[in-house]
Design a protein around this motif. Structure first.
Motif, PDB file in Angstrom:
ATOM      1  N   PRO A 172     -10.209   2.927 -14.124  1.00 48.93           N
ATOM      2  CA  PRO A 172     -10.988   2.197 -13.118  1.00 48.93           C
ATOM      3  C   PRO A 172     -11.333   0.790 -13.595  1.00 48.93           C
ATOM      4  O   PRO A 172     -11.949   0.609 -14.646  1.00 48.93           O
ATOM      5  CB  PRO A 172     -12.242   3.052 -12.937  1.00 48.93           C
ATOM      6  CG  PRO A 172     -12.354   3.857 -14.191  1.00 48.93           C
ATOM      7  CD  PRO A 172     -10.968   4.080 -14.682  1.00 48.93           C
ATOM      8  N   GLN A 173     -10.939  -0.203 -12.821  1.00 48.72           N
ATOM      9  CA  GLN A 173     -11.088  -1.597 -13.224  1.00 48.72           C
ATOM     10  C   GLN A 173     -11.263  -2.470 -11.996  1.00 48.72           C
ATOM     11  O   GLN A 173     -10.567  -2.290 -10.994  1.00 48.72           O
ATOM     12  CB  GLN A 173      -9.845  -2.054 -14.006  1.00 48.72           C
ATOM     13  CG  GLN A 173      -9.834  -3.498 -14.422  1.00 48.72           C
ATOM     14  CD  GLN A 173     -10.902  -3.826 -15.444  1.00 48.72           C
ATOM     15  OE1 GLN A 173     -11.122  -3.062 -16.390  1.00 48.72           O
ATOM     16  NE2 GLN A 173     -11.592  -4.940 -15.262  1.00 48.72           N
ATOM     17  N   VAL A 174     -12.183  -3.429 -12.068  1.00 46.27           N
ATOM     18  CA  VAL A 174     -12.352  -4.391 -10.990  1.00 46.27           C
ATOM     19  C   VAL A 174     -11.771  -5.734 -11.418  1.00 46.27           C
ATOM     20  O   VAL A 174     -11.576  -5.994 -12.607  1.00 46.27           O
ATOM     21  CB  VAL A 174     -13.833  -4.540 -10.573  1.00 46.27           C
ATOM     22  CG1 VAL A 174     -14.441  -3.177 -10.286  1.00 46.27           C
ATOM     23  CG2 VAL A 174     -14.635  -5.282 -11.633  1.00 46.27           C
ATOM     24  N   GLY A 175     -11.483  -6.583 -10.423  1.00 42.09           N
ATOM     25  CA  GLY A 175     -10.894  -7.879 -10.722  1.00 42.09           C
ATOM     26  C   GLY A 175     -11.465  -8.978  -9.851  1.00 42.09           C
ATOM     27  O   GLY A 175     -11.941  -8.724  -8.735  1.00 42.09           O
ATOM     28  N   ASP A 176     -11.430 -10.198 -10.366  1.00 40.61           N
ATOM     29  CA  ASP A 176     -11.898 -11.377  -9.640  1.00 40.61           C
ATOM     30  C   ASP A 176     -10.687 -12.215  -9.253  1.00 40.61           C
ATOM     31  O   ASP A 176      -9.918 -12.633 -10.125  1.00 40.61           O
ATOM     32  CB  ASP A 176     -12.840 -12.200 -10.504  1.00 40.61           C
ATOM     33  CG  ASP A 176     -14.223 -11.581 -10.627  1.00 40.61           C
ATOM     34  OD1 ASP A 176     -14.307 -10.338 -10.621  1.00 40.61           O
ATOM     35  OD2 ASP A 176     -15.202 -12.332 -10.730  1.00 40.61           O
TER      36      ASP A 176
END
Length: 287
Positions: free
Chosen positions: A78-82
Motif C-alpha cells: 500500500p502506497q500513496v503518490g503525489d
C-alpha cells in the motif's frame, strides 16, 4: 482552526443564519463532458509503449502524448503518490488543483478531469479508470485521490518539527522535473505545484475542519488511469509516508514503489477527437 470557546456570544438569529441552504458554486451541468465511451474504446485496443518505476521515497518524471493513457499502479504494498502535470510545451501551463477541486469536488474519480492553470483553463487529463471508486466517502468523511492537500514539503516540516527532511514529495518532484528537463533545482522548484494525492485517503475533521489522513485502502494491483488530453509531462512521488496511516516526511513508514505505464491507442481509434483548445476568455476585456 476555530477557538475551543467562541469569544463572542451568538446573535438571536444564529440558528436561522446557520440554516441557510448551501448553493453549489459551479454547477457541473454546463462543464464540457468527456467522451468516456470513446476513450474506453480507444483504451481497449491500446498497446503499451513504456513504463517508469518510481522508487519508494523518490519521484520520477514521464511523458504522455495527447491521446495516450497513463496508468499509475501500486506494486509491492500500500502506497500513496503525489502527482504533478505540466504541458510538455509550456511548463507555465500546469495542473490547477484548486480550480479542479472547485469544479469536481474534494476527491476525484472516473469521469473527473484535471484542469490547467490560467489563462489556459482546459482539461489536461481525464480519469478513465479507478479501482478504488468503490470506497466512496467513509464515516469520518474520508475519501481517496484528493485535491485538498498540498504535498509534504521540507519547509512545513522544518516549521513544525525543525527536521530538514529532504525526501518530502515537494523535494522529490523538484529533483524529478530538474533531471527530466535539465533545469537548475531552483528553476524546477518554482514549477512544482499542488498535487493530485493519488490513492491517499483524506478529509476534514467535522469539529475543527482540520485536514486529516488515514490508512489508504490501496492494495497491490490497484490503479488510477488517466487519458492525456494534451501533451503532458508528469512527475510522480512515492510519498515517504507509505500508506499515510501514521505520518509522512520521515523514514519510519513502510514504503513501496509505484508503477507508471503508458499506453497508445491503435491508429484511427480516436478519429474525430482533438486536444482541447485553451480557454476562450479574451483577457483584453478586463484591461
Amino acid at each position: 482552526m476555530k477557538p475551543e470557546k467562541p469569544e463572542h456570544a451568538a446573535p438571536a438569529d444564529a440558528e436561522a443564519r446557520r440554516a441557510m441552504a448551501p448553493v453549489i458554486v459551479y454547477p457541473p451541468e454546463t462543464l464540457p463532458a468527456p467522451d468516456l465511451a470513446l476513450y474506453r474504446a480507444a483504451r481497449a485496443g491500446a498497446a503499451k509503449r513504456g513504463e517508469v518505476l518510481v522508487p519508494p521515497r523518490d519521484a520520477r518524471a514521464f511523458e504522455v502524448a495527447a491521446g495516450q493513457f497513463a496508468r499509475i499502479s501500486a506494486v509491492g504494498g500500500p502506497q500513496v503518490g503525489d502527482l504533478n502535470l505540466w504541458s510538455a510545451h509550456d511548463l507555465s501551463e500546469r495542473f490547477y488543483s484548486g480550480k479542479t477541486r472547485a469544479l469536481h469536488g474534494t476527491h476525484l474519480s472516473t469521469g473527473d478531469r484535471m484542469w490547467s492553470s490560467f489563462p489556459h483553463l482546459r482539461p489536461m487529463a481525464t480519469i478513465v479508470a479507478d479501482t478504488l471508486d468503490w470506497y466512496g466517502i467513509d464515516a469520518d468523511g474520508g475519501s481517496v485521490h484528493d485535491v485538498i492537500g498540498t504535498r509534504c514539503d521540507p519547509y512545513t516540516n522544518c516549521l513544525l518539527t525543525g527536521d530538514p527532511y529532504h525526501y518530502c514529495c515537494h523535494s522529490n518532484l523538484t529533483r524529478a522535473l530538474a533531471d527530466h528537463r535539465h533545469l537548475p533545482l531552483a528553476e524546477a522548484e518554482a514549477q512544482v505545484h499542488d498535487v493530485l494525492n493519488v490513492f491517499m485517503c483524506t478529509g476534514f475533521t467535522r469539529d475543527t475542519g482540520q485536514y486529516f489522513m488515514k490508512a489508504s485502502p490501496v492494495r497491490s494491483g490497484d490503479y488510477l488511469e488517466i487519458f492525456a488530453e494534451i501533451d503532458l509531462i508528469g512527475a510522480l512521488s512515492a510519498c515517504p509516508g507509505g500508506d499515510c496511516s501514521a505520518g509522512h516526511s520521515s523514514d519510519a513508514a513502510a514504503c513501496y514503489p509505484l508503477l507508471v505505464e503508458i499506453f497508445a491507442p491503435r491508429a484511427g481509434a480516436l478519429d474525430g477527437w482533438e486536444p482541447p483548445k485553451p480557454n476562450g476568455y479574451d483577457r483584453s476585456h478586463g484591461r
